[in-house]
Structure formats: structure tokens, C-alpha cells
Design an enzyme around this catalytic site. Structure first.
Site, PDB file in Angstrom:
ATOM      1  N   ASP A   1       0.816  -1.087   0.078  1.00  0.00           N
ATOM      2  CA  ASP A   1      -0.012   0.050  -0.116  1.00  0.00           C
ATOM      3  C   ASP A   1       0.857   1.282   0.058  1.00  0.00           C
ATOM      4  OD1 ASP A   1      -2.313   1.523  -0.109  1.00  0.00           O
ATOM      5  OD2 ASP A   1      -2.377   1.483   2.208  1.00  0.00           O
TER       6      ASP A   1
ATOM      7  N   CYS B   1     -20.164  -6.834 -11.276  1.00  0.00           N
ATOM      8  CA  CYS B   1     -21.107  -5.675 -10.711  1.00  0.00           C
ATOM      9  C   CYS B   1     -22.444  -5.745 -11.349  1.00  0.00           C
ATOM     10  CB  CYS B   1     -20.472  -4.207 -10.663  1.00  0.00           C
ATOM     11  SG  CYS B   1     -19.047  -4.049  -9.686  1.00  0.00           S
TER      12      CYS B   1
ATOM     13  N   CYS C   1     -25.760  -3.387 -10.591  1.00  0.00           N
ATOM     14  CA  CYS C   1     -25.708  -3.026  -9.073  1.00  0.00           C
ATOM     15  C   CYS C   1     -25.263  -1.535  -8.908  1.00  0.00           C
ATOM     16  CB  CYS C   1     -25.063  -3.974  -8.283  1.00  0.00           C
ATOM     17  SG  CYS C   1     -25.107  -3.753  -6.397  1.00  0.00           S
TER      18      CYS C   1
ATOM     19  N   CYS D   1     -23.223   0.276  -3.731  1.00  0.00           N
ATOM     20  CA  CYS D   1     -21.929   0.949  -3.113  1.00  0.00           C
ATOM     21  C   CYS D   1     -22.126   2.538  -3.728  1.00  0.00           C
ATOM     22  CB  CYS D   1     -20.681   0.219  -3.475  1.00  0.00           C
ATOM     23  SG  CYS D   1     -20.417   0.421  -5.494  1.00  0.00           S
TER      24      CYS D   1
ATOM     25  N   CYS E   1     -22.879   5.978  -0.378  1.00  0.00           N
ATOM     26  CA  CYS E   1     -21.977   6.856  -0.194  1.00  0.00           C
ATOM     27  C   CYS E   1     -22.589   8.315   0.568  1.00  0.00           C
ATOM     28  CB  CYS E   1     -20.997   7.273  -1.273  1.00  0.00           C
ATOM     29  SG  CYS E   1     -19.684   8.727  -0.893  1.00  0.00           S
TER      30      CYS E   1
ATOM     31  N   CYS F   1     -14.808  12.119  -0.245  1.00  0.00           N
ATOM     32  CA  CYS F   1     -14.746  10.905   0.550  1.00  0.00           C
ATOM     33  C   CYS F   1     -14.333  11.114   1.761  1.00  0.00           C
ATOM     34  CB  CYS F   1     -13.818  10.018  -0.210  1.00  0.00           C
ATOM     35  SG  CYS F   1     -13.574   8.458   0.478  1.00  0.00           S
TER      36      CYS F   1
ATOM     37  N   CYS G   1     -14.319   5.487   6.487  1.00  0.00           N
ATOM     38  CA  CYS G   1     -15.741   5.088   5.958  1.00  0.00           C
ATOM     39  C   CYS G   1     -15.851   3.926   5.374  1.00  0.00           C
ATOM     40  CB  CYS G   1     -16.390   6.280   5.338  1.00  0.00           C
ATOM     41  SG  CYS G   1     -18.141   6.223   4.934  1.00  0.00           S
TER      42      CYS G   1
ATOM     43  N   CYS H   1     -19.591   2.360   1.404  1.00  0.00           N
ATOM     44  CA  CYS H   1     -19.573   1.566   0.139  1.00  0.00           C
ATOM     45  C   CYS H   1     -19.238   0.359   0.173  1.00  0.00           C
ATOM     46  CB  CYS H   1     -18.679   2.533  -0.753  1.00  0.00           C
ATOM     47  SG  CYS H   1     -16.994   2.646  -0.550  1.00  0.00           S
TER      48      CYS H   1
ATOM     49  N   CYS I   1     -21.700  -3.736  -0.523  1.00  0.00           N
ATOM     50  CA  CYS I   1     -21.606  -4.571  -1.551  1.00  0.00           C
ATOM     51  C   CYS I   1     -22.120  -5.978  -1.281  1.00  0.00           C
ATOM     52  CB  CYS I   1     -20.112  -4.634  -1.601  1.00  0.00           C
ATOM     53  SG  CYS I   1     -19.436  -6.057  -3.041  1.00  0.00           S
TER      54      CYS I   1
END
Length: 390
Positions: free
Chosen positions: A150, A204, A207, A210, A214, A230, A257, A260, A264
Site C-alpha cells: 500500500d 458488478c 448493481c 455501493c 455513499c 470521500c 468510512c 460503500c 456490496c
């Protein structure tokens, strides 16, 4: 999968057997270290990444995260980051919660900390496991390796999709058919040739769960995120005061947060996670705002020792907690807020004004404003003006 052309000496067949053995070895090591997923792609598998990154940066959707722009070349192409890399091994570790974290919105006097941050910093945990794998793999293969988690300029989500771990959903995070949206990612770059896995395709469909989940409408379109809207960006990356437009929408989310991710539908498969997945600390599942408001720098560092929350520092964190207090409608939090009215941090003092304006009656707030100390910090003066006090 790479195909090799046989030659009279049988060298190609020997190379294929070596690839098979090394691939089986690294996947067995991944399982032994508790990773739920391990797939392999090649270093040139994300040709679409540079253009997508340029669009993201060009639209300014990265906000104040200048490091994304500074590392754009290395970030968009593994070969620029390390020219010798041939194979990229992608690892996935499930961290799905035992309950839907959105339930905490019904407890406004408690803080909601993003699920990933409720235990030790995952960077440390995953990198430690990857180093174990890399050390043994390098010894076995006689090849060079590098591991990333990351913080390096690696586009792990596109690489994860190319390797077959999952696909980038409309919320821009990786989604797995077996573990939903709750996946930590790590990677191992190597100069070794390994057997490649098939990339995953998008599941996806139509759909929009998500996107609709938000609170701040941070998705200008499916598969696109404006970080400036965000809540994770606002509560973690953003310094200074948070735009008043977003403050009521943040609710009691004090660090990140999960809305989202939690929305799913593929999360229903996340129960199959390994028993080695990370478990949340009980005291971080729903800490009281009153307790968090009492943290000075020393107690903050102690309480969040080993947690990624510690990285944003006490002042920015208390800013978030004060914002949540202002959204709570809990008048019992007035006194803890008042205790911070003369805090050394201007960011904290400023957010105290906003929180008390929402918690106090008009008469109480007038008395509070009349007793305020001399103030010359522009940030705090702006908050007084926002509150209607000259």
C-alpha cells in the site's frame, strides 16, 4: 499462462517444470502465512493504468495527496518502479467484520472507526508475512524479490484484477467472489518467471449499491472516485478544518468510512475467510465520544498504539471526534467539548465552536461566545464567523 516451445535439449520443458514448482511453492507459502488469496500476473498486465491515473489526477480527484502526482510514472507501471521485474504475485487477506459496521450510525454518541483500523496496522502485519514468504522464495528460486504493501507507488487494485484476485468494483475497490469487498492487498515483485493466473472479469452488473450508499456522493460516475468528497479522505488525509458542507454528512465516522464497502452484495461470501484473519479490538468497535474527547497527546498515543489511527495524530483525530459530537445531539457531550475550548491546537479549538453551536441552546452558545478567550488564529476566527459571531 505462458507457453514454452519445446527444444531438442528439453530445456523448455525443464523451465516449465521450474515455473510450476516455484508457483506451487509461493502459493503454499501464502496459505501457510494465512493469506486467503494468492494469484500471479506479469509486470506488463495493466496497460490501461497510466491513462486512468492521468484522468484521476487531471480532474484533481486526488485532493491534497500530492504524493500521487509525484510518483505517477512509477505508480502506473511496475516496470518503471523496478525494470527487472517479470512476475507480480498478489496476495489477499480478508478482514471482514462480524457485523455490518453501518449499524454504528444508530449509536451517535459512539465513534465509528473504519473496520480496517480496529486492530494493529495492517501494513506492518502483511509486510511481515510477505517478508517471510519472500525470504524463502528467494532462497528457493535464486531470484530477486521486493515486497510492497500500500505505501509504495504500486497500483495494487489493477494488478489484483489482472492476477485474478477480484475486480475493481464501482466503488473503485477490489471485490472478490469469495471474500467480497473486505480485502487487504499486498504484492511481491520478482525477477522469476512464474505461471500466470487468468484475470478476473467485472461481476458488478447493474448493481449500484455501493454508489448509493455513499453519504457524500463521492462517486461522480461508476468506477470513479473524487477523494475530495470521500469521508475516508476527509477524516484521514485532509489537514485543517473540514468543509462545512460535509460535516453533517460525516455523522459519527471519526476515522474512515466503510459504507460503500459494507453495501456490496458480494460480502455475503466473506464468511469463508481463514481463521487467521484480523480481529477487531473490543475497545475500538464502538468507543464513546466522551472518552475519546478526553485524550491528550500522550493518552492518544497509548490508546492507539499499533493502530493506523495513530498516524494522523491527536489533533486531527480530536477534530474528527468533535465533528461527531456536534452531529450526535447528545448534550452530555457539551462539557467534554468545553474542556477543549482552549486547546493548544487551533484545529481543535475551531471545531469546538462548530460542535457547541450544534449542541447548545442559542442562549448557552451566546454565553459561551461571550466568555471566549482572545483569539488571533485565522482558522479559529473563521469558525466564529461561520457560527455567526463577529
Amino acid at each position: 499462462m505462458r507457453t514454452l516451445i519445446s527444444d531438442p535439449t528439453g530445456r523448455a520443458d525443464a523451465d516449465q517444470r521450474r515455473q510450476d514448482k516455484l508457483t506451487a511453492f509461493v502459493k503454499a507459502e501464502a496459505a501457510a502465512q494465512g493469506f486467503d488469496l494468492c494469484r500471479i500476473t506479469h509486470a506488463e498486465s495493466i496497460p490501461q493504468a497510466p491513462a486512468r491515473l492521468e484522468t484521476f489526477l487531471g480532474d484533481g480527484h486526488h485532493g491534497t495527496m500530492g504524493w500521487m502526482e509525484e510518483t505517477r510514472d512509477r505508480r502506473s507501471d511496475p516496470k518503471v518502479l523496478w525494470p527487472e521485474v517479470r512476475s507480480v504475485v498478489m496476495f489477499g487477506l480478508n478482514y471482514g467484520p462480524e457485523e455490518d459496521p453501518r449499524g454504528l450510525q444508530e449509536k451517535p454518541s459512539h465513534g465509528a472507526i473504519s473496520v480496517y483500523a480496529r486492530n494493529r496496522d495492517y501494513h506492518d502485519i502483511i509486510k511481515g508475512r510477505l517478508k517471510e514468504i519472500a525470504t524463502r522464495f528467494a532462497a528457493r528460486a535464486g531470484e530477486d524479490v521486493k515486497v510492497f504493501v500500500d505505501t509504495a507507488p504500486v497500483m495494487e487494485k489493477p494488478l489484483g484484477e489482472a492476477a485474478g484476485l477480484g475486480w475493481q468494483g464501482k466503488h473503485t475497490n477490489l471485490v472478490s467472489r469469495t471474500h467480497g469487498s473486505w480485502i487487504f492487498l499486498g504484492s511481491m515483485f520478482t525477477t522469476a518467471d512464474l505461471v500466470l493466473d487468468e484475470p478476473e472479469v467485472d461481476h458488478c452488473g447493474s448493481c449500484r449499491a455501493c454508489l448509493e450508499a455513499c453519504p457524500t456522493n463521492a462517486f461522480p460516475a461508476p468506477y470513479r472516485l473524487d477523494a475530495r468528497r470521500c469521508i475516508s479522505y476527509l477524516t484521514i488525509e485532509h489537514k485543517g478544518p473540514i468543509d462545512p458542507e460535509f460535516r453533517p454528512l460525516i455523522g459519527n465516522r471519526i476515522y474512515g468510512c466503510d459504507d460503500c464497502l459494507a453495501a456490496c452484495p458480494w460480502n455475503k461470501f466473506a464468511a469463508s475467510a481463514s481463521e487467521m484473519k484480523l480481529k477487531a479490538r473490543d475497545d475500538l468497535k464502538e468507543p464513546s465520544l466522551a472518552f475519546l474527547l478526553s485524550l491528550d497527546d500522550a493518552t492518544f498515543r497509548t490508546f492507539f498504539s499499533g493502530s493506523p489511527v495513530k498516524r494522523i495524530g491527536r489533533n486531527r483525530f480530536i477534530r474528527n471526534v468533535l465533528l461527531a459530537a456536534g452531529n450526535s445531539a447528545d448534550t452530555a457531550l457539551i462539557e467534554p467539548c468545553l474542556m477543549l475550548a482552549r486547546d493548544p491546537s487551533a484545529t481543535v479549538r475551531g471545531m469546538v465552536i462548530w460542535a457547541l453551536k450544534r449542541l447548545m441552546s442559542p442562549e448557552e452558545f451566546v454565553r459561551f461566545s461571550a466568555s471566549r478567550a482572545e483569539e488571533d488564529d485565522p482558522e479559529v476566527l473563521d469558525e466564529w464567523q461561520l457560527a455567526g459571531v463577529a
